[in-house]
Design a protein around this motif. Structure first.
Motif, PDB file in Angstrom:
ATOM      1  N   ASP A 159       3.497   4.655   9.405  1.00 46.68           N
ATOM      2  CA  ASP A 159       2.996   5.197  10.581  1.00 46.68           C
ATOM      3  C   ASP A 159       1.765   6.002  10.456  1.00 46.68           C
ATOM      4  O   ASP A 159       1.370   6.173   9.310  1.00 46.68           O
ATOM      5  N   THR A 160       1.011   6.592  11.432  1.00 45.36           N
ATOM      6  CA  THR A 160      -0.054   7.356  11.298  1.00 45.36           C
ATOM      7  C   THR A 160       0.213   8.737  10.722  1.00 45.36           C
ATOM      8  O   THR A 160      -0.689   9.530  10.289  1.00 45.36           O
ATOM      9  N   ASP A 161       1.394   9.270  10.864  1.00 47.99           N
ATOM     10  CA  ASP A 161       1.976  10.546  10.129  1.00 47.99           C
ATOM     11  C   ASP A 161       1.460  10.407   8.638  1.00 47.99           C
ATOM     12  O   ASP A 161       0.987  11.282   8.355  1.00 47.99           O
ATOM     13  N   ARG A 162       2.226   9.257   8.086  1.00 50.26           N
ATOM     14  CA  ARG A 162       1.955   9.108   6.711  1.00 50.26           C
ATOM     15  C   ARG A 162       0.591   8.808   6.183  1.00 50.26           C
ATOM     16  O   ARG A 162       0.152   9.366   5.092  1.00 50.26           O
ATOM     17  N   GLU A 199      -1.639  -7.800   8.845  1.00 45.57           N
ATOM     18  CA  GLU A 199      -2.028  -9.141   8.578  1.00 45.57           C
ATOM     19  C   GLU A 199      -2.270  -9.501   6.950  1.00 45.57           C
ATOM     20  O   GLU A 199      -1.894  -8.586   6.200  1.00 45.57           O
ATOM     21  N   ASP A 200      -2.021 -10.784   6.720  1.00 45.11           N
ATOM     22  CA  ASP A 200      -1.714 -11.074   5.452  1.00 45.11           C
ATOM     23  C   ASP A 200      -2.883 -10.460   4.394  1.00 45.11           C
ATOM     24  O   ASP A 200      -2.507  -9.944   3.048  1.00 45.11           O
ATOM     25  N   LYS A 201      -4.159 -10.487   4.961  1.00 39.63           N
ATOM     26  CA  LYS A 201      -5.185 -10.096   3.970  1.00 39.63           C
ATOM     27  C   LYS A 201      -5.083  -8.380   3.963  1.00 39.63           C
ATOM     28  O   LYS A 201      -5.865  -7.795   3.008  1.00 39.63           O
ATOM     29  N   GLY A 202      -4.199  -7.533   4.282  1.00 39.03           N
ATOM     30  CA  GLY A 202      -3.948  -6.276   4.265  1.00 39.03           C
ATOM     31  C   GLY A 202      -2.944  -6.115   3.387  1.00 39.03           C
ATOM     32  O   GLY A 202      -2.614  -4.839   3.026  1.00 39.03           O
ATOM     33  N   ILE A 203      -2.175  -6.939   2.625  1.00 40.02           N
ATOM     34  CA  ILE A 203      -1.245  -6.676   1.847  1.00 40.02           C
ATOM     35  C   ILE A 203      -1.593  -5.881   0.609  1.00 40.02           C
ATOM     36  O   ILE A 203      -0.685  -5.005   0.215  1.00 40.02           O
ATOM     37  N   TYR A 204      -2.615  -5.958   0.301  1.00 43.17           N
ATOM     38  CA  TYR A 204      -3.101  -5.153  -1.071  1.00 43.17           C
ATOM     39  C   TYR A 204      -3.292  -3.834  -0.584  1.00 43.17           C
ATOM     40  O   TYR A 204      -3.013  -2.749  -1.345  1.00 43.17           O
ATOM     41  N   SER A 205      -3.889  -3.531   0.561  1.00 34.92           N
ATOM     42  CA  SER A 205      -3.869  -2.370   0.925  1.00 34.92           C
ATOM     43  C   SER A 205      -2.789  -1.589   0.958  1.00 34.92           C
ATOM     44  O   SER A 205      -2.511  -0.480   0.621  1.00 34.92           O
ATOM     45  N   VAL A 206      -1.483  -2.323   1.655  1.00 32.44           N
ATOM     46  CA  VAL A 206      -0.089  -1.709   1.783  1.00 32.44           C
ATOM     47  C   VAL A 206       0.445  -1.488   0.349  1.00 32.44           C
ATOM     48  O   VAL A 206       1.055  -0.205   0.059  1.00 32.44           O
ATOM     49  N   LEU A 210       1.591   2.154  -0.790  1.00 36.87           N
ATOM     50  CA  LEU A 210       3.143   2.477  -1.511  1.00 36.87           C
ATOM     51  C   LEU A 210       2.831   3.124  -2.869  1.00 36.87           C
ATOM     52  O   LEU A 210       3.759   3.991  -3.197  1.00 36.87           O
ATOM     53  N   MET A 211       1.994   2.731  -3.761  1.00 35.07           N
ATOM     54  CA  MET A 211       1.841   3.173  -5.068  1.00 35.07           C
ATOM     55  C   MET A 211       1.309   4.435  -4.926  1.00 35.07           C
ATOM     56  O   MET A 211       1.827   5.481  -5.604  1.00 35.07           O
ATOM     57  N   SER A 212       0.326   4.857  -4.206  1.00 31.68           N
ATOM     58  CA  SER A 212      -0.042   6.098  -3.973  1.00 31.68           C
ATOM     59  C   SER A 212       0.858   7.208  -3.468  1.00 31.68           C
ATOM     60  O   SER A 212       0.994   8.343  -3.798  1.00 31.68           O
ATOM     61  N   ARG A 213       1.714   6.692  -2.417  1.00 27.20           N
ATOM     62  CA  ARG A 213       2.826   7.609  -2.027  1.00 27.20           C
ATOM     63  C   ARG A 213       3.803   7.991  -3.323  1.00 27.20           C
ATOM     64  O   ARG A 213       4.273   9.144  -3.378  1.00 27.20           O
ATOM     65  N   SER A 214       4.075   6.983  -3.918  1.00 27.98           N
ATOM     66  CA  SER A 214       4.889   7.144  -5.259  1.00 27.98           C
ATOM     67  C   SER A 214       4.367   8.094  -6.206  1.00 27.98           C
ATOM     68  O   SER A 214       4.902   9.294  -6.645  1.00 27.98           O
ATOM     69  N   PHE A 215       2.847   7.968  -6.309  1.00 29.96           N
ATOM     70  CA  PHE A 215       2.250   9.147  -7.296  1.00 29.96           C
ATOM     71  C   PHE A 215       2.368  10.348  -6.736  1.00 29.96           C
ATOM     72  O   PHE A 215       2.292  11.419  -7.294  1.00 29.96           O
ATOM     73  N   MET A 216       2.051  10.553  -5.324  1.00 27.05           N
ATOM     74  CA  MET A 216       1.898  11.957  -4.869  1.00 27.05           C
ATOM     75  C   MET A 216       3.365  12.559  -4.814  1.00 27.05           C
ATOM     76  O   MET A 216       3.263  13.761  -5.118  1.00 27.05           O
ATOM     77  N   LYS A 359      12.100   8.734  -3.280  1.00 27.34           N
ATOM     78  CA  LYS A 359      12.446   7.650  -2.310  1.00 27.34           C
ATOM     79  C   LYS A 359      11.399   7.508  -1.332  1.00 27.34           C
ATOM     80  O   LYS A 359      11.360   7.952  -0.151  1.00 27.34           O
ATOM     81  N   THR A 360      10.235   6.707  -1.949  1.00 28.63           N
ATOM     82  CA  THR A 360       8.990   6.431  -1.232  1.00 28.63           C
ATOM     83  C   THR A 360       9.008   5.377   0.021  1.00 28.63           C
ATOM     84  O   THR A 360       8.004   5.225   0.635  1.00 28.63           O
ATOM     85  N   TYR A 361      10.302   4.721  -0.208  1.00 35.81           N
ATOM     86  CA  TYR A 361      10.144   3.357   0.795  1.00 35.81           C
ATOM     87  C   TYR A 361      11.612   3.167   0.901  1.00 35.81           C
ATOM     88  O   TYR A 361      12.555   3.281  -0.017  1.00 35.81           O
ATOM     89  N   THR A 362      12.015   2.885   2.237  1.00 36.77           N
ATOM     90  CA  THR A 362      13.482   2.243   2.577  1.00 36.77           C
ATOM     91  C   THR A 362      13.236   1.146   3.678  1.00 36.77           C
ATOM     92  O   THR A 362      12.406   1.195   4.425  1.00 36.77           O
TER      93      THR A 362
END
Length: 372
Positions: A159-162, A199-206, A210-216, A359-362
């Motif tokens: 979401d725009t919050d995260r 979109e498919d081409k945005g998968i690497y940005s996602v 997720l990795m950045s959120r885990s690191f933070m 718990k960075t993703y559910t």
């Protein structure tokens, strides 16, 4: 509006406030209170630059909401002007129910009610004050509006919050591993079957998100010293409240004293308008002023805890995969009892164990329940 309102955000640059109702809500005392509530609580004791506030974050999330809806409209997704304003208000006010030091004190000051539920109570109050202009925003906030993707832009796994708080927290802490391409992710958003999709081409940005959120989480939000500071302020509040409820004199501002001297639960919030009015007067300043005063309190425990906070003499934290043994806890409690001349029950203010989880993703659906 008589003229366009803009603000200069250090993360995004110049940001426009598009409607008068949004600017009026920003100017409201309920929202202005967020200027005095830090986004990351006591994290500045570890990362000195982390002094940004809930006010900063809410405006940043508002900006990203505008970018997201503009992008969806360009892709043919129908979003009316009323829905645009409703979603904007929902994200602007999503954190308005946060109390002092945010999550650290959420269950110490009040019992059985979350900041999301308090936010909803304030939104209902503002809806009455603004003649029903927040009705659609409240539906979007709760997830009851038929266009589900609008709620997902406010509260979901992406979401725009995260998107704002990760980029903002990374900026102010200087932890570059948390940097995300929020603009890229927003450009990859679309809607299918009433659901927000990427979109498919945005998968690497996602994946990077997720990795950045885990690191933070590990480097900032669950940093051992940050946890220590948060646990210390919790213990300070618990001791002060114990003394206040026992009838001892404990310095506090009138609003803070209201919550220290009585137990406030969810039912009180729902049935007593004074509780919500008083909560709106609380911010970090109330807590910090009291901590400075309590450092000279006659109670040895409260005084010692406050001095530790003021002097940044924080608890030592050890992270283990399994809970510590009772023998280890007992040995540490005996040391604390000898140092501060405490009874066995009083040592729990200095020696205790807790559980943390990254718990960075559910995959579970995230909804905000109606507390009314």
């Amino acid at each position: 509006m008589s003229k366009i309102k803009i603000f200069n955000d250090p993360v995004y640059g110049f940001v426009i406030i598009p409607r008068d109702i949004i600017f009026q809500l920003i100017e409201h005392p309920y929202f202005q209170r967020l200027r005095n509530i830090k986004q990351l609580g006591l994290t500045s004791l570890v990362y000195p630059g982390a002094l940004h506030t809930r006010f900063h974050h809410a405006l940043g999330a508002l900006h990203l909401m505008h970018l997201a809806i503009d992008n969806l409209r360009q892709k043919g997704v129908v979003v009316s002007d009323e829905e645009y304003i409703g979603a904007s208000i929902a994200i602007l006010l999503h954190d308005i129910g946060h109390g002092p030091f945010s999550h650290a004190l959420e269950q110490v000051m009040v019992e059985g009610i979350s900041h999301e539920e308090i936010s909803l109570l304030y939104m209902n109050r503002l809806n009455d004050e603004f003649g029903g202009q927040l009705s659609l925003a409240i539906e979007i906030f709760k997830g009851t509006y038929h266009k589900k993707f609008l709620h997902q832009l406010v509260s979901s796994q992406l979401d725009t919050d995260r998107l704002d708080y990760l980029r903002r927290d990374s900026f102010y802490t200087g932890v570059s591993e948390g940097t995300i391409g929020s603009d890229r992710i927003i450009l990859m958003m679309d809607v299918r079957d009433n659901q927000l999709v990427i979109e498919d081409k945005g998968i690497y940005s996602v994946e990077k998100f997720l990795m950045s959120r885990s690191f933070m989480y590990w480097q900032v939000y669950l940093h051992k010293t940050v946890l220590s500071a948060e646990l210390l302020i919790v213990k300070i509040l618990e001791r002060a409240r114990e003394l206040a409820l026992a009838g001892e004199t404990v310095f506090a501002s009138p609003a803070f004293g209201f919550f220290l001297t009585q137990k406030i639960n969810k039912n009180r919030f729902l049935t007593d308008s004074k509780v919500l009015d008083t909560f709106a007067l609380l911010d970090d300043v109330d807590i910090l002023a009291s901590v400075k005063n309590w450092a000279t309190h006659s109670d040895v425990i409260l005084s010692a805890l406050c001095k530790k906070m003021i002097n940044r003499d924080l608890f030592r934290v050890e992270l283990h995969k399994t809970p510590p043994s009772p023998e280890t806890i007992s040995q540490l409690k005996n040391k604390a009892a000898a140092k501060y001349h405490l009874s066995d029950s009083e040592t729990s203010y200095f020696v205790f164990s807790d559980r943390v989880e990254n718990k960075t993703y559910t995959s579970e659906e995230v909804n905000i329940k109606n507390s009314a």
